[in-house]
Design a protein around this motif. Structure first.
Motif, PDB file in Angstrom:
ATOM      1  N   SER A  52       0.859  -1.246   0.068  1.00  0.00           N
ATOM      2  CA  SER A  52       0.218   0.097   0.020  1.00  0.00           C
ATOM      3  C   SER A  52       0.941   1.272   0.017  1.00  0.00           C
ATOM      4  O   SER A  52       0.714   2.173  -0.613  1.00  0.00           O
ATOM      5  CB  SER A  52      -0.909  -0.010   1.317  1.00  0.00           C
ATOM      6  OG  SER A  52      -1.827  -1.101   1.287  1.00  0.00           O
ATOM      7  N   THR A  65      -6.494   2.561  -0.531  1.00  0.00           N
ATOM      8  CA  THR A  65      -5.756   1.299  -0.935  1.00  0.00           C
ATOM      9  C   THR A  65      -6.475   0.065  -0.534  1.00  0.00           C
ATOM     10  O   THR A  65      -6.388  -0.862  -1.093  1.00  0.00           O
ATOM     11  CB  THR A  65      -4.315   1.225  -0.314  1.00  0.00           C
ATOM     12  OG1 THR A  65      -4.460   1.461   1.249  1.00  0.00           O
ATOM     13  CG2 THR A  65      -3.533   2.163  -0.804  1.00  0.00           C
ATOM     14  N   TRP A  69      -7.266  -2.932  -3.135  1.00  0.00           N
ATOM     15  CA  TRP A  69      -6.912  -4.045  -3.037  1.00  0.00           C
ATOM     16  C   TRP A  69      -8.112  -4.991  -2.960  1.00  0.00           C
ATOM     17  O   TRP A  69      -7.911  -6.238  -3.519  1.00  0.00           O
ATOM     18  CB  TRP A  69      -5.868  -4.425  -2.082  1.00  0.00           C
ATOM     19  CG  TRP A  69      -4.768  -3.917  -1.869  1.00  0.00           C
ATOM     20  CD1 TRP A  69      -4.061  -2.949  -0.942  1.00  0.00           C
ATOM     21  CD2 TRP A  69      -3.669  -4.055  -2.991  1.00  0.00           C
ATOM     22  NE1 TRP A  69      -2.777  -2.414  -1.345  1.00  0.00           N
ATOM     23  CE2 TRP A  69      -2.288  -3.192  -2.240  1.00  0.00           C
ATOM     24  CE3 TRP A  69      -3.508  -4.906  -3.907  1.00  0.00           C
ATOM     25  CZ2 TRP A  69      -1.259  -3.254  -3.227  1.00  0.00           C
ATOM     26  CZ3 TRP A  69      -2.558  -4.942  -4.796  1.00  0.00           C
ATOM     27  CH2 TRP A  69      -1.506  -3.886  -4.313  1.00  0.00           C
TER      28      TRP A  69
END
Length: 218
Positions: A52, A65, A69
């Motif tokens: 990240s 992030t 993800w």
């Protein structure tokens, strides 16, 4: 012979790195960003806060992030659900180690669910005595935590344990932890830095098996 062997998964045992590469562009586009040069290479092998941080540095500090993800993984999971291909030489190496009673572990930046799914699909899940995903250690590769934890679970010491890796971050982690670290390149060929820290570079897992059998490693 080594007292134990620790395997990475993506790009080493299963041919999954092209899938991750395929997901970068649509995943970042979903959040309004383009893929900067070198991003995949910088992230490969890492996970969690480390990955990240790289995204914030190379894409944007405003990128969410966690949401990224989740979306990135969902794209990959759709492809992985159809199965993965085994890398050449894996069966031969695992058979060689198994015949000699050498315990093996997996230490991967993927989730435990993903590791077990892929290994079950290729029929090798039972070959491993320990599975350590990055979520179970404090720091992801290139920190050595994941390999140190895998060795602890195997009951082996780093100098007598071989780490097999395909990524730069993985090789750095193994070397930092004091392991005999072998790079088996996949998408990225070793540069001068990686050659200087890796204990050995092999072209395939079959070459690893052959060198062990010839007494040139371990």
């Amino acid at each position: 012979m080594f007292d134990g062997v620790i395997f990475d998964m993506d790009g080493l045992m299963v041919d999954t790195e092209p899938v991750w590469m395929e997901c970068w562009e649509p995943a970042l586009a979903h959040f309004g960003y383009a893929v900067p040069p070198g991003l995949a290479d910088a992230v490969r092998g890492s996970a969690g806060d480390t990955a990240s941080r790289i995204l914030h540095e190379m894409v944007s500090p405003q990128l969410d992030t966690r949401a990224f993800w989740d979306y990135f993984s969902s794209l990959a999971e759709k492809i992985f659900s159809q199965g993965v291909d085994k890398k050449p030489g894996l069966d031969e190496l695992l058979a060689y180690l198994g015949e000699r009673g050498v315990p093996c572990a997996v230490a991967s930046s993927s989730s435990k669910k993903g590791i077990e799914r892929n290994l079950r699909f290729i029929g090798d899940l039972d070959c491993f005595q320990a599975i350590v995903p990055s979520s179970e250690v404090a720091h992801a590769k290139p920190a050595p935590d994941i390999f140190l934890e895998a060795a602890r679970r195997l009951g082996t010491k780093p100098p007598r344990t071989m780490v097999l890796e395909d990524s730069f971050n993985g090789v750095r982690a193994g070397a930092t932890g004091g392991f005999f670290t072998v790079m088996v390149p996949d998408l990225a060929q070793p540069n001068d830095e990686i050659r200087s820290v890796a204990s050995r570079v092999c072209s395939s897992l079959l070459e690893v098996r052959d060198l062990l059998a010839q007494g040139e490693m371990g």
